[in-house]
Design a protein around this motif. Structure first.
Motif, short mmCIF file in Angstrom:
data_model
loop_
_atom_site.label_atom_id
_atom_site.label_comp_id
_atom_site.label_asym_id
_atom_site.label_seq_id
_atom_site.Cartn_x
_atom_site.Cartn_y
_atom_site.Cartn_z
N ALA A 186 91.24 -59.98 22.10
CA ALA A 186 89.81 -58.95 21.72
C ALA A 186 90.67 -57.73 22.09
O ALA A 186 89.64 -56.69 21.49
N ILE A 187 90.93 -56.90 23.09
CA ILE A 187 90.84 -55.77 23.58
C ILE A 187 91.82 -54.81 22.54
O ILE A 187 91.60 -54.25 22.06
N SER A 188 92.90 -56.18 21.41
CA SER A 188 93.78 -55.24 20.81
C SER A 188 93.37 -55.08 19.18
O SER A 188 93.74 -54.18 18.88
N LEU A 189 92.48 -56.52 19.01
CA LEU A 189 91.29 -55.72 18.42
C LEU A 189 90.36 -54.98 18.25
O LEU A 189 90.72 -54.00 17.81
N GLY A 190 89.94 -54.74 19.23
CA GLY A 190 88.93 -53.56 19.98
C GLY A 190 89.94 -52.05 19.71
O GLY A 190 89.19 -51.39 19.02
N TYR A 191 90.91 -52.45 20.16
CA TYR A 191 91.96 -50.74 20.23
C TYR A 191 92.27 -50.72 18.41
O TYR A 191 92.40 -49.70 18.05
N GLY A 192 92.15 -51.32 17.72
CA GLY A 192 92.64 -51.64 16.22
C GLY A 192 91.56 -51.28 15.49
O GLY A 192 92.20 -49.64 15.17
N VAL A 229 89.07 -49.26 17.33
CA VAL A 229 89.07 -47.96 17.29
C VAL A 229 89.74 -46.64 16.76
O VAL A 229 89.52 -45.98 16.05
N ALA A 230 91.18 -47.55 16.85
CA ALA A 230 91.97 -47.25 16.20
C ALA A 230 91.69 -45.88 14.55
O ALA A 230 91.88 -44.79 13.79
N ILE A 231 91.47 -47.37 13.79
CA ILE A 231 90.90 -47.03 12.34
C ILE A 231 89.33 -46.49 11.78
O ILE A 231 89.73 -45.29 11.74
N PHE A 232 88.70 -46.13 13.56
CA PHE A 232 87.09 -45.39 13.20
C PHE A 232 87.49 -43.47 13.47
O PHE A 232 87.36 -42.92 13.34
N ARG A 233 88.99 -43.09 14.47
CA ARG A 233 89.92 -42.25 14.95
C ARG A 233 89.83 -41.87 13.42
O ARG A 233 90.43 -40.51 13.46
N LEU A 234 90.17 -42.15 12.25
CA LEU A 234 91.50 -41.60 11.14
C LEU A 234 90.35 -40.63 10.53
O LEU A 234 90.58 -40.18 9.41
N TRP A 235 89.35 -41.67 10.57
CA TRP A 235 88.27 -41.26 9.19
C TRP A 235 87.72 -39.50 9.78
O TRP A 235 87.07 -38.52 10.32
#
Length: 92
Positions: A78-84, A86-92
């Motif tokens: 769950a943590i790694s999925l959440g981090y992923g 968040v990282a995708i949304f930061r790229l936008w």
């Protein structure tokens, strides 16, 4: 000097006998008693059933430890999925 390569007679053409044997004797995983391919949905359901049966046979301390380990693994996913995400949304 002779070797096994000198006496090669060609490919083994007895594949029909192998297929007939496989039809009469379905594959059974001896360790778990499963009859399905573990890479199919039915095989995964048998894996989950075997895991659940194994948990029910554990004693109290062992069961508690196994449940904690499983929850830690799930929390890690769950943590790694959440981090992923968040990282995708930061790229936008």
């Amino acid at each position: 000097m002779s070797s096994d390569l000198d006496s090669y007679d060609g490919p083994d053409d007895d594949w029909e006998a192998d297929e007939e044997f496989a039809r009469r004797h379905p594959y059974v995983d001896g360790g778990w008693g499963r009859t399905a391919n573990p890479n199919t949905v039915e095989g995964e359901l048998q894996n989950m059933q075997a895991f659940g049966n194994g948990l029910t046979r554990l004693e109290d301390g062992q069961r508690r430890f196994a449940v904690i380990v499983v929850w830690l693994i799930l929390i890690g996913f769950a943590i790694s999925l959440g981090y992923g995400v968040v990282a995708i949304f930061r790229l936008w």
